[in-house]
Design a protein around this motif. Structure first.
Motif, PDB file in Angstrom:
ATOM      1  N   MET A   1       0.831  -1.188   0.000  1.00  0.00           N
ATOM      2  CA  MET A   1       0.000   0.000   0.000  1.00  0.00           C
ATOM      3  C   MET A   1       0.871   1.246   0.000  1.00  0.00           C
ATOM      4  N   ALA A   2       0.397   2.258  -0.692  1.00  0.00           N
ATOM      5  CA  ALA A   2       1.124   3.524  -0.727  1.00  0.00           C
ATOM      6  C   ALA A   2       0.933   4.267   0.587  1.00  0.00           C
ATOM      7  N   GLU A   3       1.910   5.051   0.934  1.00  0.00           N
ATOM      8  CA  GLU A   3       1.800   5.851   2.160  1.00  0.00           C
ATOM      9  C   GLU A   3       0.897   7.045   1.910  1.00  0.00           C
ATOM     10  N   HIS A   4       0.071   7.321   2.879  1.00  0.00           N
ATOM     11  CA  HIS A   4      -0.828   8.468   2.786  1.00  0.00           C
ATOM     12  C   HIS A   4      -0.209   9.646   3.513  1.00  0.00           C
ATOM     13  N   LYS A   5      -0.177  10.778   2.824  1.00  0.00           N
ATOM     14  CA  LYS A   5       0.312  12.010   3.444  1.00  0.00           C
ATOM     15  C   LYS A   5      -0.888  12.914   3.657  1.00  0.00           C
ATOM     16  N   SER A   8      -2.493  16.004   1.305  1.00  0.00           N
ATOM     17  CA  SER A   8      -1.852  16.023  -0.009  1.00  0.00           C
ATOM     18  C   SER A   8      -2.846  15.865  -1.155  1.00  0.00           C
TER      19      SER A   8
END
Length: 44
Positions: A1-5, A8
């Motif tokens: 999973m991609a990191e959530h910022k 953004s």
């Protein structure tokens, strides 16, 4: 999973949609109040 910022994501479209929803809700409430007042005044 991609990191959530946080913060953004571009939410301009969601903000426009929500603003339109709020405007439509306010207009609908005003129309309903006017209809109720009309019915109360003229006892239709």
């Amino acid at each position: 999973m991609a990191e959530h910022k946080h913060g953004s994501m571009d939410i301009t479209e969601q903000e426009k949609t929500f603003e339109g929803f709020v405007k439509m809700t306010i207009r609908t409430c005003i129309v309903i109040l006017l209809v109720v007042l009309f019915l109360a005044i003229f006892r239709v």
